[in-house]
Motif scaffolding. Structure first.
Motif, PDB file in Angstrom:
ATOM      1  N   ARG A  37      20.854  -7.051  -8.130  1.00  0.00           N
ATOM      2  CA  ARG A  37      21.189  -5.875  -7.324  1.00  0.00           C
ATOM      3  C   ARG A  37      22.025  -4.867  -8.109  1.00  0.00           C
ATOM      4  O   ARG A  37      22.171  -3.719  -7.674  1.00  0.00           O
ATOM      5  CB  ARG A  37      21.952  -6.296  -6.063  1.00  0.00           C
ATOM      6  CG  ARG A  37      21.139  -7.173  -5.111  1.00  0.00           C
ATOM      7  CD  ARG A  37      22.011  -7.737  -4.008  1.00  0.00           C
ATOM      8  NE  ARG A  37      21.272  -8.667  -3.157  1.00  0.00           N
ATOM      9  CZ  ARG A  37      20.835  -8.367  -1.930  1.00  0.00           C
ATOM     10  NH1 ARG A  37      21.065  -7.172  -1.418  1.00  0.00           N
ATOM     11  NH2 ARG A  37      20.170  -9.258  -1.233  1.00  0.00           N
ATOM     12  N   ASP A  52      15.915   2.766  -0.568  1.00  0.00           N
ATOM     13  CA  ASP A  52      16.822   2.301   0.484  1.00  0.00           C
ATOM     14  C   ASP A  52      16.724   3.161   1.740  1.00  0.00           C
ATOM     15  O   ASP A  52      16.710   2.650   2.868  1.00  0.00           O
ATOM     16  CB  ASP A  52      18.271   2.352  -0.011  1.00  0.00           C
ATOM     17  CG  ASP A  52      18.724   1.064  -0.664  1.00  0.00           C
ATOM     18  OD1 ASP A  52      18.041   0.034  -0.492  1.00  0.00           O
ATOM     19  OD2 ASP A  52      19.757   1.097  -1.347  1.00  0.00           O
ATOM     20  N   PRO A  57      15.783  -1.120   6.413  1.00  0.00           N
ATOM     21  CA  PRO A  57      16.385  -2.189   5.610  1.00  0.00           C
ATOM     22  C   PRO A  57      15.619  -3.504   5.738  1.00  0.00           C
ATOM     23  O   PRO A  57      15.155  -3.861   6.820  1.00  0.00           O
ATOM     24  CB  PRO A  57      17.796  -2.320   6.200  1.00  0.00           C
ATOM     25  CG  PRO A  57      18.068  -0.998   6.844  1.00  0.00           C
ATOM     26  CD  PRO A  57      16.734  -0.499   7.344  1.00  0.00           C
ATOM     27  N   ASP A  58      15.490  -4.179   4.606  1.00  0.00           N
ATOM     28  CA  ASP A  58      14.884  -5.514   4.527  1.00  0.00           C
ATOM     29  C   ASP A  58      13.369  -5.529   4.749  1.00  0.00           C
ATOM     30  O   ASP A  58      12.746  -6.581   4.642  1.00  0.00           O
ATOM     31  CB  ASP A  58      15.538  -6.489   5.520  1.00  0.00           C
ATOM     32  CG  ASP A  58      17.029  -6.646   5.271  1.00  0.00           C
ATOM     33  OD1 ASP A  58      17.421  -6.657   4.095  1.00  0.00           O
ATOM     34  OD2 ASP A  58      17.789  -6.746   6.252  1.00  0.00           O
ATOM     35  N   ARG A  59      12.762  -4.394   5.073  1.00  0.00           N
ATOM     36  CA  ARG A  59      11.315  -4.394   5.287  1.00  0.00           C
ATOM     37  C   ARG A  59      10.584  -4.584   3.963  1.00  0.00           C
ATOM     38  O   ARG A  59      10.791  -3.814   3.024  1.00  0.00           O
ATOM     39  CB  ARG A  59      10.868  -3.082   5.921  1.00  0.00           C
ATOM     40  CG  ARG A  59       9.389  -3.093   6.333  1.00  0.00           C
ATOM     41  CD  ARG A  59       8.941  -1.710   6.802  1.00  0.00           C
ATOM     42  NE  ARG A  59       7.967  -1.160   5.858  1.00  0.00           N
ATOM     43  CZ  ARG A  59       7.530   0.094   5.863  1.00  0.00           C
ATOM     44  NH1 ARG A  59       8.014   0.950   6.739  1.00  0.00           N
ATOM     45  NH2 ARG A  59       6.652   0.511   4.993  1.00  0.00           N
ATOM     46  N   PRO A  60       9.728  -5.594   3.851  1.00  0.00           N
ATOM     47  CA  PRO A  60       8.963  -5.756   2.602  1.00  0.00           C
ATOM     48  C   PRO A  60       8.067  -4.550   2.349  1.00  0.00           C
ATOM     49  O   PRO A  60       7.514  -3.958   3.281  1.00  0.00           O
ATOM     50  CB  PRO A  60       8.137  -7.019   2.854  1.00  0.00           C
ATOM     51  CG  PRO A  60       8.865  -7.753   3.930  1.00  0.00           C
ATOM     52  CD  PRO A  60       9.455  -6.676   4.809  1.00  0.00           C
ATOM     53  N   THR A  80      16.431  -7.349  -2.662  1.00  0.00           N
ATOM     54  CA  THR A  80      16.837  -6.575  -1.489  1.00  0.00           C
ATOM     55  C   THR A  80      15.785  -6.546  -0.393  1.00  0.00           C
ATOM     56  O   THR A  80      16.116  -6.345   0.779  1.00  0.00           O
ATOM     57  CB  THR A  80      17.169  -5.126  -1.886  1.00  0.00           C
ATOM     58  OG1 THR A  80      16.018  -4.511  -2.502  1.00  0.00           O
ATOM     59  CG2 THR A  80      18.347  -5.086  -2.854  1.00  0.00           C
ATOM     60  N   ARG A  81      14.529  -6.774  -0.758  1.00  0.00           N
ATOM     61  CA  ARG A  81      13.431  -6.784   0.210  1.00  0.00           C
ATOM     62  C   ARG A  81      12.522  -7.983  -0.088  1.00  0.00           C
ATOM     63  O   ARG A  81      11.404  -7.824  -0.586  1.00  0.00           O
ATOM     64  CB  ARG A  81      12.641  -5.470   0.160  1.00  0.00           C
ATOM     65  CG  ARG A  81      13.465  -4.257   0.572  1.00  0.00           C
ATOM     66  CD  ARG A  81      12.688  -2.954   0.412  1.00  0.00           C
ATOM     67  NE  ARG A  81      13.511  -1.819   0.759  1.00  0.00           N
ATOM     68  CZ  ARG A  81      13.624  -1.297   1.988  1.00  0.00           C
ATOM     69  NH1 ARG A  81      12.923  -1.822   2.977  1.00  0.00           N
ATOM     70  NH2 ARG A  81      14.404  -0.261   2.218  1.00  0.00           N
ATOM     71  N   PRO A  82      13.020  -9.179   0.195  1.00  0.00           N
ATOM     72  CA  PRO A  82      12.232 -10.390  -0.113  1.00  0.00           C
ATOM     73  C   PRO A  82      10.851 -10.344   0.536  1.00  0.00           C
ATOM     74  O   PRO A  82      10.680  -9.816   1.636  1.00  0.00           O
ATOM     75  CB  PRO A  82      13.081 -11.516   0.502  1.00  0.00           C
ATOM     76  CG  PRO A  82      14.467 -10.959   0.582  1.00  0.00           C
ATOM     77  CD  PRO A  82      14.310  -9.492   0.840  1.00  0.00           C
ATOM     78  N   SER A  84       8.284  -8.754  -0.808  1.00  0.00           N
ATOM     79  CA  SER A  84       7.565  -7.535  -1.189  1.00  0.00           C
ATOM     80  C   SER A  84       6.565  -7.840  -2.303  1.00  0.00           C
ATOM     81  O   SER A  84       6.971  -8.177  -3.419  1.00  0.00           O
ATOM     82  CB  SER A  84       8.547  -6.462  -1.674  1.00  0.00           C
ATOM     83  OG  SER A  84       9.399  -6.032  -0.641  1.00  0.00           O
TER      84      SER A  84
END
Length: 262
Positions: A37, A52, A57-60, A80-82, A84
């Motif tokens: 990060r 960002d 937030p967090d959306r693949p 940050t976006r697992p 993806s």
């Protein structure tokens, strides 16, 4: 650490977990092996800020990276976006081999391929990606075949309707190339902005500028990006709308035919 064909990965003397990929002594990428990060280069932070702010937030996200280097942004996105799915196109096999050998393993959802950026985009299906990130350079110059309206139109084709295109541009005063690239993206996309160090926008230094583009007007999170850029350790400015009009005034978009003659 290891080196090949003028490539080298060196340890950051001020941050023991930092690693810099050098090509002929020139910094190309920076990775923190303990914290993906952490984004060291200012232009990478500006690209990350757009991502960002442009997606929940967090959306693949399904991502195409044109230019791989040390895989800084693919690693950051994986953290940050697992989940993806990411495809990386890197033209230099020596870079791929060195990064695989001397840096942490590539995240599971990241596929690295050796190939040409334009060929990869042209072969991709329409509407395949949420995000396309271009950081393609040879000998400190963006290759002409990825700098034209025709290429940008292909990028637009492979983006989903709410997708975003990000481009790293290096330039020096009076920013002739950056102006041409902004005009080129505007010839294809309805919404374009430019983010850079304020000193660059005043014509006082060489460095990186980030262009962001989207299909629909007002798609880009410009107001929030202005705040984020101003708060960066290297404060940045954002050009959009009338200020970008003034920046590109009198500049023609780049075309394959025009670039072939330069």
């Amino acid at each position: 650490m290891g080196s090949a064909e003028g490539l080298e990965i060196v340890v950051d003397r001020t941050r023991s977990t930092g690693r810099t990929l050098l090509a002929a002594g020139v910094e190309q990428s920076y990775v923190d092996v303990a914290d993906p990060r952490h984004l060291h280069f200012e232009y990478v932070r500006r690209m990350a800020a757009v991502v960002d702010l442009a997606a929940p937030p967090d959306r693949p996200l399904t991502v195409l990276h044109l230019g791989g280097g040390a895989l800084t942004l693919p690693r950051w996105l994986a953290a940050t976006r697992p989940g993806s799915p990411q495809r990386v196109i890197e033209r230099d096999p020596a870079v791929v081999e060195l990064v695989r050998r001397d840096l942490p393993p590539v995240p599971a959802d990241v596929a690295v391929e050796i190939g040409d950026a334009r060929d990869a985009v042209t072969a991709a299906p329409a509407g395949a990606y949420d995000l396309v990130i271009a950081d393609v350079y040879r000998a400190a110059r963006m290759p002409r075949h990825v700098a034209s309206v025709e290429f940008v139109a292909e990028v637009a084709r492979v983006l989903r309707p709410d997708g975003v295109y990000l481009v790293n541009v290096t330039d020096l005063p009076p920013l002739v190339f950056a102006r041409a690239q902004a005009a080129t993206l505007r010839a294809v996309f309805a919404d374009v902005c430019l983010v850079a160090d304020r000193r660059m926008l005043r014509g006082r230094r060489y460095g990186n500028l980030v262009l962001a583009a989207a299909h629909h007007p007002d798609r880009l999170p410009v107001r929030r990006l202005v705040v984020r850029a101003a708060g960066d350790p290297v404060p940045g400015g954002v050009l959009h709308g009338a200020t970008l009009d003034a920046f590109v005034a009198g500049t023609r978009p780049a075309t394959d035919a025009g670039l072939a003659g330069t």
